[in-house]
Write a protein that holds these residues in place. Structure first.
Motif, PDB file in Angstrom:
ATOM      1  N   ILE A 198       0.845  -1.196   0.000  1.00 16.74           N
ATOM      2  CA  ILE A 198       0.000   0.000   0.000  1.00 16.74           C
ATOM      3  C   ILE A 198       0.883   1.251   0.000  1.00 16.74           C
ATOM      4  N   GLN A 199       1.961   1.232   0.770  1.00 15.32           N
ATOM      5  CA  GLN A 199       2.899   2.362   0.754  1.00 15.32           C
ATOM      6  C   GLN A 199       3.448   2.583  -0.658  1.00 15.32           C
TER       7      GLN A 199
ATOM      8  N   LEU B 153       0.102   9.361 -17.740  1.00  6.77           N
ATOM      9  CA  LEU B 153       0.507   9.393 -16.334  1.00  6.77           C
ATOM     10  C   LEU B 153      -0.685   9.583 -15.402  1.00  6.77           C
ATOM     11  N   ILE B 154      -1.587  10.459 -15.774  1.00  7.55           N
ATOM     12  CA  ILE B 154      -2.769  10.681 -14.934  1.00  7.55           C
ATOM     13  C   ILE B 154      -3.651   9.443 -14.930  1.00  7.55           C
ATOM     14  N   LEU B 155      -3.776   8.782 -16.073  1.00 14.53           N
ATOM     15  CA  LEU B 155      -4.563   7.546 -16.099  1.00 14.53           C
ATOM     16  C   LEU B 155      -3.947   6.469 -15.206  1.00 14.53           C
ATOM     17  N   LYS B 156      -2.631   6.408 -15.162  1.00 13.73           N
ATOM     18  CA  LYS B 156      -1.971   5.460 -14.253  1.00 13.73           C
ATOM     19  C   LYS B 156      -2.254   5.828 -12.803  1.00 13.73           C
ATOM     20  N   ALA B 157      -2.228   7.133 -12.498  1.00 13.55           N
ATOM     21  CA  ALA B 157      -2.540   7.575 -11.132  1.00 13.55           C
ATOM     22  C   ALA B 157      -3.983   7.221 -10.780  1.00 13.55           C
ATOM     23  N   ILE B 158      -4.900   7.394 -11.723  1.00 12.67           N
ATOM     24  CA  ILE B 158      -6.308   7.033 -11.492  1.00 12.67           C
ATOM     25  C   ILE B 158      -6.418   5.537 -11.222  1.00 12.67           C
ATOM     26  N   ASP B 159      -5.714   4.735 -12.001  1.00  9.54           N
ATOM     27  CA  ASP B 159      -5.726   3.286 -11.793  1.00  9.54           C
ATOM     28  C   ASP B 159      -5.217   2.920 -10.405  1.00  9.54           C
TER      29      ASP B 159
ATOM     30  N   VAL C 182      -5.240   4.851  -7.664  1.00 13.07           N
ATOM     31  CA  VAL C 182      -6.239   5.264  -6.673  1.00 13.07           C
ATOM     32  C   VAL C 182      -7.414   4.281  -6.677  1.00 13.07           C
ATOM     33  N   ALA C 183      -7.821   3.841  -7.860  1.00 15.60           N
ATOM     34  CA  ALA C 183      -8.900   2.853  -7.944  1.00 15.60           C
ATOM     35  C   ALA C 183      -8.475   1.545  -7.272  1.00 15.60           C
ATOM     36  N   GLY C 184      -7.205   1.178  -7.425  1.00 15.32           N
ATOM     37  CA  GLY C 184      -6.689  -0.015  -6.758  1.00 15.32           C
ATOM     38  C   GLY C 184      -6.714   0.133  -5.248  1.00 15.32           C
TER      39      GLY C 184
ATOM     40  N   LEU D  53      -9.961  -1.579   0.053  1.00 15.38           N
ATOM     41  CA  LEU D  53     -10.656  -1.251   1.299  1.00 15.38           C
ATOM     42  C   LEU D  53     -11.525  -2.420   1.752  1.00 15.38           C
ATOM     43  N   ASP D  54     -11.463  -2.722   3.032  1.00 15.31           N
ATOM     44  CA  ASP D  54     -12.289  -3.761   3.633  1.00 15.31           C
ATOM     45  C   ASP D  54     -13.393  -3.052   4.412  1.00 15.31           C
ATOM     46  N   LYS D  55     -14.539  -2.884   3.756  1.00 15.02           N
ATOM     47  CA  LYS D  55     -15.615  -2.102   4.354  1.00 15.02           C
ATOM     48  C   LYS D  55     -16.278  -2.825   5.517  1.00 15.02           C
ATOM     49  N   GLU D  56     -16.188  -4.150   5.532  1.00 18.64           N
ATOM     50  CA  GLU D  56     -16.772  -4.886   6.664  1.00 18.64           C
ATOM     51  C   GLU D  56     -15.960  -4.645   7.932  1.00 18.64           C
ATOM     52  N   ARG D  57     -14.648  -4.781   7.827  1.00 24.68           N
ATOM     53  CA  ARG D  57     -13.794  -4.607   9.006  1.00 24.68           C
ATOM     54  C   ARG D  57     -13.436  -3.146   9.242  1.00 24.68           C
ATOM     55  N   GLY D  58     -13.411  -2.344   8.181  1.00 16.11           N
ATOM     56  CA  GLY D  58     -12.973  -0.957   8.294  1.00 16.11           C
ATOM     57  C   GLY D  58     -14.049   0.015   8.714  1.00 16.11           C
ATOM     58  N   GLY D  59     -15.291  -0.396   8.611  1.00 20.24           N
ATOM     59  CA  GLY D  59     -16.411   0.420   9.058  1.00 20.24           C
ATOM     60  C   GLY D  59     -16.449   1.816   8.473  1.00 20.24           C
ATOM     61  N   ASP D  60     -16.674   2.787   9.341  1.00 20.04           N
ATOM     62  CA  ASP D  60     -16.837   4.180   8.941  1.00 20.04           C
ATOM     63  C   ASP D  60     -15.581   4.742   8.274  1.00 20.04           C
ATOM     64  N   LEU D  61     -14.430   4.363   8.783  1.00 28.43           N
ATOM     65  CA  LEU D  61     -13.178   4.854   8.201  1.00 28.43           C
ATOM     66  C   LEU D  61     -13.043   4.390   6.755  1.00 28.43           C
ATOM     67  N   ALA D  62     -13.340   3.136   6.497  1.00 26.35           N
ATOM     68  CA  ALA D  62     -13.266   2.611   5.133  1.00 26.35           C
ATOM     69  C   ALA D  62     -14.267   3.328   4.229  1.00 26.35           C
ATOM     70  N   GLU D  63     -15.434   3.600   4.742  1.00 33.64           N
ATOM     71  CA  GLU D  63     -16.449   4.320   3.948  1.00 33.64           C
ATOM     72  C   GLU D  63     -15.972   5.737   3.604  1.00 33.64           C
ATOM     73  N   ARG D  64     -15.368   6.406   4.574  1.00 31.64           N
ATOM     74  CA  ARG D  64     -14.867   7.767   4.322  1.00 31.64           C
ATOM     75  C   ARG D  64     -13.704   7.752   3.339  1.00 31.64           C
ATOM     76  N   LEU D  65     -12.810   6.763   3.481  1.00 30.13           N
ATOM     77  CA  LEU D  65     -11.704   6.649   2.534  1.00 30.13           C
ATOM     78  C   LEU D  65     -12.222   6.353   1.129  1.00 30.13           C
ATOM     79  N   ASP D  66     -13.249   5.516   1.032  1.00 26.11           N
ATOM     80  CA  ASP D  66     -13.848   5.211  -0.260  1.00 26.11           C
ATOM     81  C   ASP D  66     -14.359   6.481  -0.934  1.00 26.11           C
TER      82      ASP D  66
END
Length: 132
Positions: free
Chosen positions: A25-26, A54-60, A62-64, A69-82
């Motif tokens: 992830i880093q 280059l921007i399309l690679k950056a978009i890819d 960010v999409a990755g 994100l694990d929305k089940e375990r991450g809860g509200d934080l995962a939703e906000r990051l999404d």
């Protein structure tokens, strides 16, 4: 391809092969930031084809990140990051369409903030991973 580019590609491949999930992830954050910075340089050089790639690679990337994100375990934080990742994707599309360096800077700032937080929890993440 020159020697430096070959070295960078091999170094990146080695980093990915040897990386734990936290490090991956880093690397994604770093890769997105690098592509955005390179895209800014391409806008200034009026190399719009390269900027777009280059921007399309950056978009890819960010999409990755969004897909990890694990929305089940991450809860509200995962939703906000999404939601934040979704915003970044849209902002990158706008920056691409309008050659908008300010939008690229905005997304870079957001990514840097998230990356700093992610970097800060490395020890905790590694200890949790070893406990599994």
């Amino acid at each position: 391809m020159n020697g430096l580019q070959q070295y960078q590609r091999i170094n990146a491949q080695t980093s990915i092969t040897d990386a734990d999930p936290h490090k991956l992830i880093q690397l994604l954050y770093s890769g997105a930031l690098e592509r955005i910075n390179m895209a800014k340089a391409k806008i200034q050089a009026r190399d719009y084809d390269a900027k777009g790639r280059l921007i399309l690679k950056a978009i890819d990337i960010v999409a990755g990140l969004r897909g990890f994100l694990d929305k089940e375990r991450g809860g509200d934080l995962a939703e906000r990051l999404d939601a934040l990742y979704e915003y970044m994707e849209k902002a990158l599309w706008q920056a691409n369409a309008h050659n908008d360096i300010e939008k690229l800077d905005e997304v870079s700032g957001l990514l840097r903030s998230i990356k700093e937080g992610w970097d800060g929890i490395r020890e905790e993440a590694m200890s949790q991973q070893q406990a599994i």
